[in-house]
Design a protein around this motif. Structure first.
Motif, short mmCIF file in Angstrom:
data_model
loop_
_atom_site.label_atom_id
_atom_site.label_comp_id
_atom_site.label_asym_id
_atom_site.label_seq_id
_atom_site.Cartn_x
_atom_site.Cartn_y
_atom_site.Cartn_z
N ARG A 13 7.23 7.46 -10.35
CA ARG A 13 6.65 7.52 -9.31
C ARG A 13 5.67 6.37 -9.08
NH1 ARG A 13 3.93 11.77 -6.76
NH2 ARG A 13 2.27 11.04 -6.59
N LEU A 14 6.49 5.54 -8.07
CA LEU A 14 5.58 4.11 -7.79
C LEU A 14 5.03 4.82 -6.45
CD1 LEU A 14 6.84 3.42 -10.25
CD2 LEU A 14 6.62 1.33 -9.17
N THR A 15 4.53 4.58 -5.58
CA THR A 15 3.57 3.59 -4.64
C THR A 15 3.01 2.68 -4.34
OG1 THR A 15 3.72 6.32 -4.48
CG2 THR A 15 2.30 5.17 -2.06
N THR A 16 3.56 2.25 -3.01
CA THR A 16 2.76 0.96 -2.64
C THR A 16 1.75 0.93 -1.60
OG1 THR A 16 4.11 0.54 -0.87
CG2 THR A 16 5.36 -0.21 -3.26
N SER A 17 0.86 -0.58 -1.49
CA SER A 17 -0.23 0.16 -1.14
C SER A 17 0.01 0.06 0.56
CB SER A 17 -0.90 -1.10 -0.81
OG SER A 17 0.00 -2.37 -0.68
N GLN A 18 1.38 -0.21 0.82
CA GLN A 18 2.24 0.20 2.57
C GLN A 18 2.08 1.70 2.89
OE1 GLN A 18 1.21 -2.02 5.05
NE2 GLN A 18 -0.52 -3.01 3.19
N GLY A 19 2.68 2.44 1.53
CA GLY A 19 3.54 3.71 1.60
C GLY A 19 4.63 3.83 1.17
N LEU A 24 11.55 6.15 -10.38
CA LEU A 24 12.37 4.56 -11.74
C LEU A 24 13.01 6.57 -12.62
CD1 LEU A 24 11.63 1.65 -12.84
CD2 LEU A 24 12.40 3.48 -14.78
N ASP A 25 13.96 6.63 -12.43
CA ASP A 25 14.97 7.52 -13.29
C ASP A 25 14.62 8.56 -13.18
OD1 ASP A 25 16.01 5.33 -14.59
OD2 ASP A 25 15.42 4.95 -16.75
N PRO A 26 14.24 9.32 -12.45
CA PRO A 26 14.16 10.66 -12.30
C PRO A 26 14.87 11.65 -13.09
CG PRO A 26 15.79 9.66 -10.49
CD PRO A 26 15.50 8.84 -11.15
N MET A 106 4.85 -6.33 -7.61
CA MET A 106 4.64 -4.95 -7.06
C MET A 106 2.73 -4.51 -6.50
SD MET A 106 4.75 -0.74 -7.21
CE MET A 106 3.83 -0.11 -6.85
N ASP A 107 2.69 -5.48 -4.95
CA ASP A 107 1.04 -5.64 -4.50
C ASP A 107 0.31 -6.36 -6.09
OD1 ASP A 107 0.64 -4.12 -2.61
OD2 ASP A 107 1.65 -2.52 -3.67
N GLY A 108 1.40 -7.67 -6.27
CA GLY A 108 0.30 -8.42 -7.32
C GLY A 108 0.37 -8.55 -7.98
N LYS A 109 1.07 -6.91 -8.23
CA LYS A 109 1.08 -6.92 -9.94
C LYS A 109 2.81 -6.89 -10.52
CE LYS A 109 -3.04 -5.59 -11.16
NZ LYS A 109 -3.89 -6.42 -11.70
#
Length: 197
Positions: A13-19, A24-26, A106-109
């Protein structure tokens, strides 16, 4: 703050800094309580596509391998402040035209989720130039490459950090297998642990 939650097996589960929330592949583990903006499915094997675990937001979308690989061309999709590109994923158990890995900015990475695969041409010729921050590589040695081959792939890719995932069949995590994976900047994460920046 951005976050990657490793749920176990090949699930994240990815969460960005903006929420924004991206699964991914649950399939495995806990942490399906946040409604999703996106669900990414690398291929249609049951241990990668349990999209029923995820509640979508009103404008949420499920994107599958076919959205990222059309007529042999890998596609790029931009959504919720994230850039996602399909990339090669294949071996004797995973047909090249039905499976993808994901390159996510994502968020600079820059993140590489190999998904189900063994050594690919892209790992040798394309991914080193990406200067990846994290590479997540399968190591089960049954349906995908084992720890030794994954270690060689990590050396080729040259990410700042390499993370072993998708371990022994039927297991969320296998510490002994993870320890066999060797790479510069190796990071071992157990299910429920996060990477944050």
């Amino acid at each position: 703050m951005a976050e990657i939650l490793y749920q176990g097996h090949g699930s994240f589960r990815l969460t960005t800094s903006q929420g924004a929330v991206i699964y991914l592949d649950p399939f495995a583990g806990e942490g399906y309580d946040r409604p999703a903006d996106l669900v990414l499915v690398s291929h249609e094997h049951h241990d990668h596509n349990e999209v029923g675990l995820v509640q979508l937001k009103d404008q949420g979308r499920v994107l599958r391998a076919g959205d990222f690989l059309k007529d042999g061309i890998y596609q790029e999709i931009k959504a919720c402040g994230v850039k996602i590109r399909g990339t090669q994923a294949y071996n004797q158990n995973h047909p090249k035209d039905q499976c993808v890995g994901f390159l996510i900015e994502m968020d600079g990475k820059k993140l590489y989720f190999a998904c189900d695969t063994s050594l690919t041409e892209a790992m040798e010729k394309e991914l080193p130039a990406e200067h990846l921050d994290y590479a997540f590589l399968p190591i089960d040695g049954v349906y995908n490459m084992g720890p030794e081959e994954a270690s060689r792939c990590a050396a080729l890719i040259g990410a700042a950090h390499s993370v072993p995932v998708h371990m022994m069949p039927g297991a969320l995590f296998d510490r002994a297998a993870a320890e066999k994976f060797q790479a510069e900047g190796r990071v071992i994460k157990e299910p429920g642990e996060t990477i944050c920046w």
